[in-house]
Design an enzyme around this catalytic site. Structure first.
Site, short mmCIF file in Angstrom:
data_model
loop_
_atom_site.label_atom_id
_atom_site.label_comp_id
_atom_site.label_asym_id
_atom_site.label_seq_id
_atom_site.Cartn_x
_atom_site.Cartn_y
_atom_site.Cartn_z
N GLU A 118 17.14 127.01 49.44
CA GLU A 118 15.74 126.74 49.12
C GLU A 118 15.63 125.36 48.49
OE1 GLU A 118 14.99 129.49 45.40
OE2 GLU A 118 15.89 130.65 47.01
N LYS A 174 14.85 122.52 45.71
CA LYS A 174 14.90 122.43 44.25
C LYS A 174 13.66 121.63 43.84
CE LYS A 174 18.09 121.28 40.49
NZ LYS A 174 17.07 120.82 39.59
N ASP A 195 11.05 119.79 41.47
CA ASP A 195 11.27 118.94 40.31
C ASP A 195 10.06 118.98 39.39
OD1 ASP A 195 12.52 117.22 38.64
OD2 ASP A 195 12.20 115.43 39.86
N TYR A 231 12.58 133.20 41.75
CA TYR A 231 13.64 134.04 41.18
C TYR A 231 13.01 135.25 40.50
CZ TYR A 231 17.99 134.93 38.48
OH TYR A 231 19.12 135.46 37.93
N LYS A 283 21.94 117.89 44.76
CA LYS A 283 20.85 116.94 44.49
C LYS A 283 20.84 115.83 45.53
CE LYS A 283 20.09 116.71 39.83
NZ LYS A 283 18.93 116.44 39.01
N CYS A 339 7.53 85.70 20.55
CA CYS A 339 6.52 86.12 21.53
C CYS A 339 6.29 84.99 22.53
CB CYS A 339 5.22 86.47 20.81
SG CYS A 339 3.88 86.86 21.95
N CYS A 389 2.49 83.66 21.92
CA CYS A 389 1.98 83.03 20.71
C CYS A 389 3.09 82.50 19.80
CB CYS A 389 1.10 84.00 19.93
SG CYS A 389 2.04 85.28 19.09
N CYS A 441 5.13 92.16 19.15
CA CYS A 441 4.65 90.93 18.57
C CYS A 441 3.71 91.34 17.42
CB CYS A 441 3.88 90.10 19.60
SG CYS A 441 2.93 88.79 18.82
N CYS A 457 -2.59 86.73 18.75
CA CYS A 457 -1.85 86.67 20.02
C CYS A 457 -2.81 86.96 21.18
CB CYS A 457 -0.71 87.68 19.96
SG CYS A 457 0.29 87.73 21.45
S1 IVH Z 1 17.19 129.18 40.43
C1 IVH Z 1 19.98 131.09 37.25
N1 IVH Z 1 15.82 127.92 42.30
O1 IVH Z 1 16.42 123.79 38.54
C2 IVH Z 1 19.32 130.26 38.28
N2 IVH Z 1 16.04 126.88 40.17
O2 IVH Z 1 19.24 123.51 36.93
C3 IVH Z 1 17.88 130.07 38.06
N3 IVH Z 1 14.82 124.74 39.99
O3 IVH Z 1 16.20 125.60 35.57
C4 IVH Z 1 17.29 128.93 38.71
N4 IVH Z 1 14.00 124.73 42.03
O4 IVH Z 1 14.04 124.76 36.61
C5 IVH Z 1 16.28 127.88 41.03
N5 IVH Z 1 14.59 126.96 44.03
C6 IVH Z 1 15.04 126.93 42.77
C7 IVH Z 1 14.75 125.85 41.90
C8 IVH Z 1 15.27 125.86 40.61
C9 IVH Z 1 14.06 124.09 40.87
C10 IVH Z 1 15.10 124.25 38.61
C11 IVH Z 1 14.95 125.29 37.55
C12 IVH Z 1 16.29 125.44 36.93
C13 IVH Z 1 16.97 124.18 37.33
C14 IVH Z 1 18.45 124.44 37.55
#
Ligand code: IVH
Length: 667
Positions: free
Chosen positions: A111, A113, A115, A224, A310, A405, A408, A423, A429
């Site tokens: 899935e 990640k 941000d 989750y 990542k 600066c 000035c 400054c 200024c």
């Molecule tokens: S699972 C125990 N799934 O990434 C595992 N985390 O360093 C629980 N995050 O703290 C996290 N997308 O804030 C999971 N699809 C995803 C995620 C995800 C972003 C973040 C989350 C977590 C951090 C992991």
């Protein structure tokens, strides 16, 4: 159940269904206008029948202005982080290790990640009871009232087959479009910009004012599920089922049976993620079977059954030509790297911020260096390193932070504990003076109709050296300037005159005291009522005001400790600016207008337009400048624009005059 109660319940269901269609499915079935009508109808019924109030009603999603300290709560299941990697080799190692440990076939779920900032939502009997931030992983902040404003998070679950109690975790995100809008607004108000959507989401979630959170349009993606009685025995199936309860579960999650499946997912999303509405920074791989997850268990920090891969931030190498230093309105000096132009994620980069002296020192930067420029989730590209191999032969001068600066000549200071140089020559200024004047005249401050070029002209002509000088301008002087015609000069004089009715809280904001933004200015104004009392306030009494901490309190004290400032304030008072809170506004603050959006237009006889706007806000309403489907009322005076009237009539927005408005407040 009587008729009214039944009507209220039906409306709540209906409105929540439309929220779901719009925010979770992205497939609305009615127009925004019709939606707003339904919500308005519900709000009116609820206002009239407080006995049927319900914290789970969709009307509660607008949030309340009541600020509240966050309570700390211990997580039932600690919120752990994930092992991180940037390399496909380590993904392969993770896969092989899992195979070795389990010693049986297994499936991975891939899935994205997301941000943002992580959140844990707790549901009991189908209702959202708690929303807790990650905190230190063991304890987090209870931010339930803020999270309730997020339309894609169900307050009441759909269907029936959910466990009595469970937790669902996910990420709170500020979509890119919202992030851009918010930063644009902050730029206009000269507030510091958010570096990336993650900071913006986290900052918003910690806002003390849920009404502000509501206006920022956060979103939440969930990934989750935790609890004792989960519906299925795989992660994937649980998420699919949770989707039917109304949660926004990303539909780009995939089951992978082989490493090849995993790698093709990584390759695909490394490119395709740029088209998503929210920020992502990698892929998370999780073992699908919950039984296998349990068998693999956890290390002290993270689960053995999951890993985060990542994405590499986009990087380019280019030459550092020279470094310039910019002085802002507050006197902060920012070093800027000027680079050989290079293309990065489709845009040409010529400059990058070097932030502060520590960063320059840390990079050991020299002119002529070949530097790595990166653009991650950040808006401004940053320099992350130097290619030292190329440097040996043709090393240029070491980059040093300036001591004086550039504008000035004043010697810069670096306050203890801060990374920025300033400054100190506030009143001498040029960029600081011009910046303060630009802030003073801005729309949300004194609303004097001149732009930065005009400020520049007037400053260069020697007419204005501080904000008070604006009120000494006169027609003959203006007309002596190049490019000034009778009309523009008169307009400026008129708008200066009009600014004398701007309420005290905005005057206070306009002064440009460091850390005193619009909201803080209001709080200070209502707490101290006039400039004299504010000026005499002690550190303690300042800190007693809601949400005013030591940093702000000291800044206010500092401001009034400077004679230049008190002289300016005295002059402004003498020119007729408002230096005390209008009593009519103060006499009755309430939430009579809670949730109502009102447009004020035209000229009035009993109060000024600005006073009406302030009254609306005092009573919990929202002022907006243009008529839309979201407008509840137009408070119309004389000479209201025909276009506004026509639009209001077309949209069926109710038009009221000042007497009717004052009557509503009386009631
Ligand atoms: S699972 C125990 N799934 O990434 C595992 N985390 O360093 C629980 N995050 O703290 C996290 N997308 O804030 C999971 N699809 C995803 C995620 C995800 C972003 C973040 C989350 C977590 C951090 C992991």
């Amino acid at each position: 159940m009587n008729e009214i109660e039944a009507k209220i319940k039906t409306l709540r269901k209906e409105v929540e269904q439309h929220n779901y269609n719009y925010y979770v499915l992205s497939a609305p079935t009615i127009s925004d206008y019709v939606f707003d009508e339904r919500l308005k109808e519900l709000q009116i019924l609820e206002n009239a029948h407080p006995e049927y109030a319900d914290p789970y009603s969709p009307t509660q999603r607008v949030g309340s202005d009541l600020s509240k300290e966050f309570e700390q709560v211990t997580h039932t299941y600690p919120m752990l982080s994930l092992g991180n990697t940037y390399s496909e080799d380590e993904v392969r190692e993770f896969y092989n290790r899992t195979m070795r440990l389990l010693n049986e076939p297994f499936e991975l779920v891939a899935e994205l990640k997301y941000d943002g900032t992580s959140i844990s939502l707790i549901y009991e009997h189908g209702r959202l009871t708690h929303a807790i931030t990650r905190g230190d992983g063991t304890r987090g902040d209870d931010v339930t009232s803020n999270v309730k404003t997020i339309r894609s998070i169900p307050l009441i679950l759909m269907g029936e087959h959910y466990p009595d109690a469970f937790e669902i975790r996910g990420e709170i995100l500020l979509p890119w479009a919202e992030f851009d809008r918010l930063n644009k607004e902050r730029e206009e108000q000269e507030e510091p910009l958010f570096a990336n959507p993650r900071n913006a989401a986290a900052g918003t979630l910690k806002q003390q004012n849920a009404a502000i959170v509501s206006s920022r349009k956060l979103d939440a993606y969930l990934y989750y599920l935790l609890g004792d009685n989960l519906p299925a025995d795989t992660h994937y199936d649980n998420l699919q089922i949770a989707r039917t309860w109304g949660f926004k579960i990303p539909d780009v999650i995939r089951r992978c049976c082989t490493l090849d499946d995993v790698f093709s997912y990584l390759a695909y999303w490394d490119v395709e993620r740029k088209n998503l509405p929210v920020a992502t920074d990698g892929v998370v791989l999780k073992v699908n079977s919950l039984l296998q997850q349990r068998n693999l268990g956890f290390t002290a920090k993270s689960p053995r059954w999951a890993i985060a891969y990542k994405f590499q931030a986009e990087k380019a190498v280019t030459r550092l030509d020279f470094v310039t230093f910019q002085v802002g309105r507050t006197g902060a000096v920012t070093p800027v790297a000027n680079l050989d132009p290079v293309v990065l994620s489709g845009t040409t980069i010529k400059r990058a911020s070097l932030h502060n002296a520590d960063i320059i020192e840390g990079l050991d930067l020299h002119i002529g260096d070949y530097v790595y420029v990166e653009k991650g989730g950040e808006i401004i590209p940053k320099i992350t390193g130097v290619d030292t191999e190329v440097r040996t032969m043709l090393m240029g001068d070491k980059v040093r932070f300036i001591t004086q600066c550039p504008e000035c000549g004043a010697f810069l200071v670096r306050p203890a504990g801060e990374s920025a140089h300033y400054c100190p020559n506030e009143s001498g200024c040029p960029p600081q003076i011009k910046g303060r004047i630009e802030h003073f005249v801005s729309r949300k401050a004194m609303d004097i109709h001149i732009g930065p070029e005009t400020v520049e002209d007037l400053y260069n002509a020697g007419y204005i050296k501080n904000i008070a000088d604006l009120y000494t301008l006169n027609l003959p002087d203006l007309l002596r300037l190049e490019r000034w015609a009778d009309k523009s000069a008169r307009n400026l004089m008129d708008s200066l005159e009009e600014s004398k009715t701007v309420p005290f809280e905005r005057v206070l904001f306009a002064l440009g005291i460091r850390y005193v933004g619009e909201t803080v200015a209001k709080r200070l104004a209502y707490a101290f009522l006039n400039i004299e009392q504010l000026q005499q306030a002690s550190l303690e009494s300042l800190m007693q005001v809601n949400e005013i901490g030591e940093r702000i309190a000291r800044s206010v004290l500092d401001y009034f400790a400077h004679e230049d400032n008190t002289t300016i304030v005295k002059r402004l008072a003498r020119y007729g600016l408002q230096m005390r809170v209008d009593q009519t506004i103060l006499s009755d603050r309430s939430d009579t207008l809670n949730g109502l959006s009102i447009v004020v237009s035209g000229t009035f006889t009993k109060h000024s337009r600005d006073e009406y706007k302030a009254m609306i806000e005092q009573h919990g309403g929202k002022c907006s400048s243009s008529v839309s489907g979201k407008t509840n009322y137009i408070l119309a005076g004389d000479h209201i624009g025909p276009a506004k009237l026509e639009k209001a009539t077309k949209l069926g927005v109710k038009i009221i005059n000042e007497d009717e408005f004052l009557n509503i407040l009386e009631e």
